[in-house]
Design an enzyme around this catalytic site. Structure first.
Site, short mmCIF file in Angstrom:
data_model
loop_
_atom_site.label_atom_id
_atom_site.label_comp_id
_atom_site.label_asym_id
_atom_site.label_seq_id
_atom_site.Cartn_x
_atom_site.Cartn_y
_atom_site.Cartn_z
CG ASP A 164 -0.15 -0.34 2.35
OD1 ASP A 164 0.71 -1.03 2.47
OD2 ASP A 164 -0.95 0.34 3.68
CB CYS A 184 15.01 15.04 5.48
SG CYS A 184 15.42 13.36 5.87
CG HIS A 234 16.96 8.74 20.92
ND1 HIS A 234 16.83 8.24 19.56
CD2 HIS A 234 17.38 9.94 20.79
CE1 HIS A 234 16.67 9.18 18.78
NE2 HIS A 234 16.91 10.43 19.45
P1 NAI Z 1 10.43 7.15 8.56
O1 NAI Z 1 9.83 6.77 9.72
O2 NAI Z 1 10.01 8.37 7.93
O3 NAI Z 1 10.68 6.11 7.46
C1 NAI Z 1 10.30 4.69 7.89
C2 NAI Z 1 10.14 3.67 6.58
O4 NAI Z 1 10.76 2.39 7.21
C3 NAI Z 1 8.89 3.50 6.00
O5 NAI Z 1 8.85 3.53 4.62
C4 NAI Z 1 8.32 2.39 6.77
O6 NAI Z 1 7.37 1.63 5.92
C5 NAI Z 1 9.51 1.44 6.79
N1 NAI Z 1 9.23 0.44 7.81
C6 NAI Z 1 8.94 0.69 9.05
N2 NAI Z 1 9.04 -0.49 9.70
C7 NAI Z 1 9.23 -1.25 8.83
C8 NAI Z 1 9.31 -3.00 8.69
N3 NAI Z 1 9.09 -3.65 10.02
N4 NAI Z 1 9.91 -3.35 7.57
C9 NAI Z 1 9.83 -2.93 6.55
N5 NAI Z 1 9.96 -1.49 6.36
C10 NAI Z 1 9.37 -0.88 7.58
O7 NAI Z 1 11.77 7.27 8.96
P2 NAI Z 1 12.99 8.57 8.35
O8 NAI Z 1 12.48 9.76 8.83
O9 NAI Z 1 12.90 8.13 6.81
O10 NAI Z 1 14.40 7.78 8.95
C11 NAI Z 1 14.92 6.91 8.39
C12 NAI Z 1 16.06 6.50 9.50
O11 NAI Z 1 16.91 7.55 9.35
C13 NAI Z 1 15.61 6.32 11.10
O12 NAI Z 1 16.28 5.18 11.37
C14 NAI Z 1 15.75 7.59 11.59
O13 NAI Z 1 16.02 7.40 13.07
C15 NAI Z 1 16.95 8.11 11.00
N6 NAI Z 1 17.03 9.51 11.00
C16 NAI Z 1 16.14 10.22 10.35
C17 NAI Z 1 16.36 11.71 10.51
C18 NAI Z 1 15.27 12.70 9.70
O14 NAI Z 1 15.61 13.72 9.59
N7 NAI Z 1 14.25 12.10 8.92
C19 NAI Z 1 17.53 12.29 10.87
C20 NAI Z 1 18.30 11.57 11.50
C21 NAI Z 1 18.08 9.98 11.71
#
Ligand code: NAI
Length: 401
Positions: free
Chosen positions: A36, A145, A210
């Site tokens: 989805d 981001c 954290h």
């Molecule tokens: P997000 O929460 O926006 O994206 C998560 C993605 O992972 C989604 O597409 C979701 O479907 C997928 N996902 C979640 N559980 C899953 C599972 N069990 N199996 C397969 N896919 C799964 O996270 P975001 O913001 O893109 O961040 C990615 C990484 O970067 C995280 O580890 C976050 O802590 C880290 N991070 C993010 C920052 C930011 O500014 N967004 C800054 C620093 C680190």
């Protein structure tokens, strides 16, 4: 040229990756574990003609070639596969994509905390040798981001100038090739690939920040709702600072043991050194770890996760990634590594024993990493690892393969 890169994940960071890497000339595939999500992303992205990334100074659009939840389509032709998801998603994604990895592919997680290498070696097994796969991990995400419109619009709020990555096998030529590939995909970030892959697992970042700050804020909470959500970083006092220093020092002692066992961990930094390196120019008081967190402009205004209860008051919400990700793929892993290294860990134990019941998990039991929930973690004990040398070499006795 036309390198083909597959980005696994469809969250905030995947939006930036899709837009930036495509704009920089790569063929970008987006792989989603959930159908989805793929469908929603594809519809919005196709309609808008790509993902538009807006930075403080500019804006650009990049169009991914493939957006799919079918691993075969997404992975088969990819030179480089990048998992940009929370750490608990690494294992399920690796299981989905493993059969389709091409010979010579680079497979990495950024950020790659919590022993991404052990999890990947366990899932991929003999495939790593047979297909000459290079595993790698990054110490942190190069971006701050968020997406603004799912599938088509995202804001890039900050870009790091440098991110260290590390690979298995750790070989100079491969490292140079990988660092170069990664740097070319990015606008401002320089990627240096060096050191043992344990470097990323041991990096003193969210896994101790954290968990350590949550402990600092709530360890003596009396259970009564509070009037407002505490500021997460700005409240960092001497007590919380000493927790963070304690956790970082315990990792540092394990790093020394692993160095003696042959690991190149020269790039590892203690928490205060790392924070000053990355955020030095926006931190006004460099005098202690507590002040480094309390006076970091990049962290201003961020609050502890809470849930609102009756009367407009708040209770802490412990069921967030601060514990659900950063224990099984963070602090519990570090405690497991320290145990194998023979390092005493009074601070890790204090924080872990306080935190694990908050999410109803057991990692540390009777002074050892042996609780039932290590089965869903990156803890080396899960894989039967008992010596520093096995950690250094990624040598897994109890491999699933
Ligand atoms: P997000 O929460 O926006 O994206 C998560 C993605 O992972 C989604 O597409 C979701 O479907 C997928 N996902 C979640 N559980 C899953 C599972 N069990 N199996 C397969 N896919 C799964 O996270 P975001 O913001 O893109 O961040 C990615 C990484 O970067 C995280 O580890 C976050 O802590 C880290 N991070 C993010 C920052 C930011 O500014 N967004 C800054 C620093 C680190």
């Amino acid at each position: 040229e036309g390198i083909t890169i597959t980005v696994c994940g469809g969250g905030n960071a995947a939006h930036i990756a899709a837009g930036m890497f495509a704009k920089n000339g790569a063929n970008v595939n987006l792989f989603f574990s959930f159908e989805d999500e793929a469908k929603r992303f594809k519809e919005a992205c196709d309609k808008a003609g790509g993902v538009t990334v807006t930075t403080k100074t500019t804006s650009y659009t990049g169009q991914p070639k493939v957006i799919t939840a079918d691993p075969k389509t997404a992975i088969e032709g990819a030179d480089l596969i990048l998992l940009i998801v929370p750490a608990f998603a690494h294992e399920p994604i690796l299981k989905q994509i493993a059969p389709f990895l091409k010979k010579g592919a680079f497979v990495g997680a950024i950020p790659g905390p919590g022993a991404f290498d052990l999890i990947a070696i366990n899932v991929l097994g003999d495939l790593i040798k047979e297909r000459d796969i290079t595993l790698f991990a990054g110490t942190s995400l190069p971006w701050a981001c968020r997406f603004d419109e799912y599938g088509c619009k995202a804001s890039l709020l900050g870009e790091k100038k440098r991110v260290d990555i590390n690979a298995r096998p750790n070989e100079p030529e491969r490292n140079a090739l990988l660092g170069d590939k990664m740097s070319r995909l990015h606008d401002l970030t320089d990627f240096q690939c060096k050191g043992n892959m344990l470097t990323s697992a041991l990096w003193p970042t969210n896994c101790i920040i954290h968990t350590g700050i949550s402990y600092g804020i709530w360890h003596d909470w009396d259970g009564e709702p509070v009037a407002e959500a505490p500021l997460f970083y700005q409240n960092c006092n001497d007590f919380t600072g000493s927790v963070l220093d304690g956790l970082s020092n315990e990792i540092g002692q394990a790093v020394e043991v692993l160095k003696k066992a042959g690991a190149d961990l020269a790039g590892w930094q203690p928490i205060d050194v790392y924070l000053l390196d990355v955020y030095g120019d926006v931190i006004s008081d460099h005098s202690s770890t507590a002040q480094i967190f309390a006076t970091n402009d990049a962290f201003r205004g961020l609050k502890a996760p809470v849930t609102e209860v009756e009367g407009g008051k708040f209770v802490p919400n412990f069921r967030t990634r601060y514990l659900t990700e950063d224990l099984p793929h963070g602090l519990a892993v570090l405690r497991g590594v320290a145990e194998i290294c023979g390092v005493e860990t009074p601070m890790m134990d204090k924080v872990l024993l306080w935190a694990q019941p908050k999410i109803e998990k057991e990692y540390l039991v009777d002074g050892k990493i042996q609780g039932k929930d290590i089965a869903q973690s990156g803890c080396p004990q899960r894989f039967g690892i008992t010596t520093p040398e096995q950690l250094v070499n990624g040598d897994i006795p109890n491999s699933a393969n």
